[in-house]
Design a protein around this motif. Structure first.
Motif, mmCIF file in Angstrom:
data_model
loop_
_atom_site.group_PDB
_atom_site.id
_atom_site.type_symbol
_atom_site.label_atom_id
_atom_site.label_comp_id
_atom_site.label_asym_id
_atom_site.label_seq_id
_atom_site.Cartn_x
_atom_site.Cartn_y
_atom_site.Cartn_z
ATOM 1 N N GLY A 160 25.433 28.880 43.277
ATOM 2 C CA GLY A 160 25.412 29.658 42.042
ATOM 3 C C GLY A 160 26.187 30.949 42.112
ATOM 4 N N LEU A 161 26.698 31.308 43.295
ATOM 5 C CA LEU A 161 27.448 32.558 43.440
ATOM 6 C C LEU A 161 28.931 32.310 43.194
ATOM 7 C CD1 LEU A 161 27.698 35.552 44.258
ATOM 8 C CD2 LEU A 161 27.879 34.790 46.638
ATOM 9 N N ARG A 162 29.503 33.086 42.313
ATOM 10 C CA ARG A 162 30.939 33.030 42.036
ATOM 11 C C ARG A 162 31.624 34.144 42.826
ATOM 12 N NH1 ARG A 162 30.304 34.105 37.391
ATOM 13 N NH2 ARG A 162 30.024 32.015 36.559
ATOM 14 N N ILE A 163 32.630 33.816 43.613
ATOM 15 C CA ILE A 163 33.347 34.814 44.407
ATOM 16 C C ILE A 163 34.783 34.892 43.914
ATOM 17 C CG2 ILE A 163 34.091 35.520 46.709
ATOM 18 C CD1 ILE A 163 31.758 34.038 47.881
ATOM 19 N N LEU A 164 35.238 36.109 43.593
ATOM 20 C CA LEU A 164 36.604 36.338 43.149
ATOM 21 C C LEU A 164 37.279 37.357 44.063
ATOM 22 C CD1 LEU A 164 36.250 36.711 39.260
ATOM 23 C CD2 LEU A 164 36.884 34.669 40.548
ATOM 24 N N LEU A 165 38.542 37.109 44.371
ATOM 25 C CA LEU A 165 39.348 38.147 44.998
ATOM 26 C C LEU A 165 39.632 39.235 43.963
ATOM 27 C CD1 LEU A 165 41.919 35.938 46.935
ATOM 28 C CD2 LEU A 165 39.788 36.924 47.796
ATOM 29 N N ALA A 166 39.927 40.446 44.433
ATOM 30 C CA ALA A 166 40.160 41.561 43.507
ATOM 31 C C ALA A 166 41.287 41.240 42.524
ATOM 32 C CB ALA A 166 40.492 42.825 44.297
ATOM 33 N N ALA A 167 42.353 40.598 42.988
ATOM 34 C CA ALA A 167 43.469 40.244 42.102
ATOM 35 C C ALA A 167 43.033 39.260 41.035
ATOM 36 C CB ALA A 167 44.615 39.656 42.927
ATOM 37 N N GLU A 168 42.151 38.324 41.390
ATOM 38 C CA GLU A 168 41.641 37.363 40.404
ATOM 39 C C GLU A 168 40.785 38.058 39.359
ATOM 40 O OE1 GLU A 168 41.278 33.312 43.093
ATOM 41 O OE2 GLU A 168 39.687 34.801 43.224
ATOM 42 N N PHE A 169 39.977 39.021 39.801
ATOM 43 C CA PHE A 169 39.150 39.750 38.843
ATOM 44 C C PHE A 169 40.019 40.526 37.860
ATOM 45 C CE2 PHE A 169 37.103 43.696 37.525
ATOM 46 C CZ PHE A 169 35.957 43.210 36.915
#
Length: 645
Positions: free
Chosen positions: A62-71
């Protein structure tokens, strides 16, 4: 497979967390990882990590992980979501510095001091411009001088970074702040009084519960530690601030009078910062000291179970609350701390406290002697510690506190920042044309204006909508007319004050209302260079206070035949440095060869005989203003300054 951005559909409230990933060797990453199940139960969580972070092979369900560039690319998806930033004095948090300015949120301030994080965000010592700019913005001339001193001497001394915590940019961008101690909560509240600051205790790690059934002898056997010796342990990274030399000195003194013991450094060494091996050898403790280096969680808890006494000394304090200390106390391990900073808040019945001062060494030796020689006292202290931590640092209660803060509307909004303002200056040819046309008018606008260089050399920005100007001069009204006529400042956007009123006890506008701080984007100041020095110092502070961040000033002074330049506080030779000391940057001297075209003749004016003008233009870079006195004034400090509120 990582969840898709387009799949953001959940009945839960969205939450964006900014924190190092659980794969990092970072205590804050572990802290966030331990709380993550409680966040996932309440929120639809997106974790934003640095672009170079090592992502876990199997993130929590259930955890979504994004790199800073993706965010940044998908920012619009999260525009209305509450945001929680976990800041610590560590390179892993540098990526958040730019993000919190663009996307304000609540800051969990794990370390009050963020100096080291800023330093490494500027690529260490190789390219210090970013670090220098941050110091200048926060501390003005003091910050710039400190940086220059350290850079020129290649001096990365510990105490300089602790004296300048360098956290203003983070705190001023935050919509709210969470602190793990009252010590930090009160400091933050004083630093940003308009920002809500909540206290949430540091939780006890769940691993403490899973290791409760492990016996001391079993833990020692698994770790290869002697079963019969007394074991004293210091936890966490082996840094100089942990005051390991104090512990080594006490152990060296106690060695001949105590039962056999071992000293365990349960954490990773940092030889670039502190050579602990040299101190161990110097105190003659090499044969009884064990250095484990970095420990995984399971090994760490086994060392807690195996030891008899923990030392957790920290000075100077960066405002951190030690997660390793909370674990030790929660496991019922008797612990000795310095009665200083966040650690000083713990009750006397929970830890053995040693006051910080001239007698710290002898006090530490006495406390360690008492606890090492008396098993009953160690047991009582450990039992009190375990009961206190489990009652006040329960992870479920901490998670509930986070949920309440994230649901509080005070932490959802952030007032518009009083940021820098782009300013435009007239071109030389255009200004020359305006002056030539104005000279032919019957109004004679230049007749009674104060100063000469500021208007004739184009160091004044053009007026713009929503910007205001301050004029401080002996004849402010005719001076303001020139500012309006040639530089497009509307009359209603200019506030006129004569120097006497500006330096009086209460500064008021012509209509009698108090003059508000950080109101103006431009200040024009024309005064004599031989103002009394106390008034010159006050003038600099008040000009700083009047201007918004990024605003500009044109400071013009005059000398006459009676002026002694050696004793004039605002003499031409000192003028630029005075502005730099007062929190300004980019100071440039304006002279008769500046800006304007050489073939244009400036209209003649009727001027008092013998006056000579000097002018410097600069931009406000900091709210820290200071003054270095030229002369020995009775009762006056050599340096007078401070942050202007």
């Amino acid at each position: 497979m990582r969840p898709s951005i387009s799949a953001i559909q959940s009945a839960k409230t969205p939450l964006v967390l900014f924190s190092p990933c659980a794969t990092a060797k970072n205590g804050i990453a572990t802290y966030v990882h331990e709380l993550m199940p409680y966040f996932l139960a309440r929120f639809d969580v997106t974790l934003v990590v640095a672009d170079d972070a090592v992502l876990p092979a199997e993130p929590e369900k259930g955890l979504r992980i994004l790199l800073a560039a993706e965010f940044r690319k998908h920012r619009s998806f999260f525009e209305k979501a509450p945001k929680l930033y976990h800041f610590g004095n560590n390179p892993d948090h540098c990526y958040m510095l730019d993000m919190i300015v663009r996307d304000p949120g609540i800051v969990v301030l794990h370390d009050y001091n963020l100096n080291y994080m800023h330093e490494v965000s500027s690529l260490g010592w190789v390219e210090p411009d970013g670090y220098r700019s941050a110091l200048e913005l926060e501390y003005g001339a003091l910050g710039a001088e400190t940086m220059r001193h350290r850079f020129e001497r290649k001096d990365r001394g510990l105490f300089a970074t602790y004296e300048l915590p360098l956290n203003g940019d983070v705190l001023e961008a935050a919509s709210g702040v969470i602190a793990h101690s009252r010590y930090v909560q009160y400091k933050v509240a004083a630093r940003v009084p308009r920002t809500p600051v909540w206290y949430i205790p540091h939780h006890l790690a769940p691993g403490a519960e899973t290791h409760r059934g492990l016996t001391k002898q079993s833990a020692r056997s698994q770790l290869g530690l002697p079963g019969g010796a007394l074991i004293v342990t210091a936890l966490g990274f082996v840094s100089y601030a942990k005051k390991i030399p104090l512990v080594l000195a006490s152990l060296a003194e106690l060695r001949s009078t105590m039962p056999p013991f071992r000293f365990v450094l349960a954490g990773e060494k940092r030889p670039g910062e502190y050579d602990v091996d040299a101190d161990i050898a110097a105190f003659g403790l090499k044969d009884i000291t064990i250095c484990t280096n970095y420990l995984q969680e399971d090994q760490f808890f086994k060392h807690l179970v195996a030891c008899d006494l923990v030392t957790n000394l920290r000075h100077p304090s960066g405002g951190e609350t030690s997660g390793t200390l909370i674990r030790a106390l929660g496991m019922g391990v008797p612990t000795v701390v310095l009665d200083y900073g966040p650690l000083g808040e713990l009750p006397n019945s929970v830890v053995g406290k040693v006051p910080w001062g001239p007698d710290t060494q002898s006090g530490l030796t006495d406390v360690m002697r008492e606890l090492m020689s008396d098993p009953a006292k160690r047991h009582a202290l450990g039992a009190n510690a375990a009961a206190y931590i489990r009652a006040n640092h329960n992870i479920e209660k901490v998670a509930d506190a986070y949920a309440r803060v994230l649901g509080n509307p005070l932490g959802r909004t952030k007032p518009a920042a009083k940021g820098s303002y782009r300013q435009h200056f007239p071109g030389a040819r255009e200004l020359a044309h305006r002056l030539a046309v104005g000279a032919k008018s019957t109004e004679r606008p230049l007749q009674d204006v104060d100063g000469e260089l500021w208007w004739s050399r184009g160091c004044v920005p053009l007026g713009q909508a929503d910007q205001r100007a301050l004029v401080v001069s002996p004849r402010p009204v005719p001076t303001s007319r020139v500012l309006s006529k040639f530089f497009e400042w509307p009359h209603e956007a200019i506030t006129c004050v004569d120097p006497g009123a500006f330096l009086s006890k209460e500064v008021r506008a012509p209509d009698g209302s108090p003059l508000q701080a950080e109101t103006f984007t431009f200040a024009l100041v024309v005064v004599p260079s031989n103002l009394p020095e106390v008034e010159a110092a006050l003038l600099m502070r008040r000009v700083n206070a009047a201007l918004r961040g990024g605003g500009s000033v044109a400071l013009e002074v005059w000398d006459d035949s009676q002026t002694d330049e050696r004793r004039a506080p605002l003499a031409e030779a000192r003028l630029a440095q005075c502005l730099i000391d007062a929190g300004f940057t980019s100071a440039r001297k304006i002279d008769h060869h500046s800006g304007i075209l050489a073939d244009i003749t400036v209209p003649d004016r009727d001027m008092p005989g013998g006056r000579r003008f000097s002018c410097v233009a600069a931009r406000k870079a900091s709210s820290f203003a200071s003054w270095k006195y030229m002369h020995a004034l009775r009762g006056a400090p050599m340096r007078y300054g401070g942050r202007v509120i």
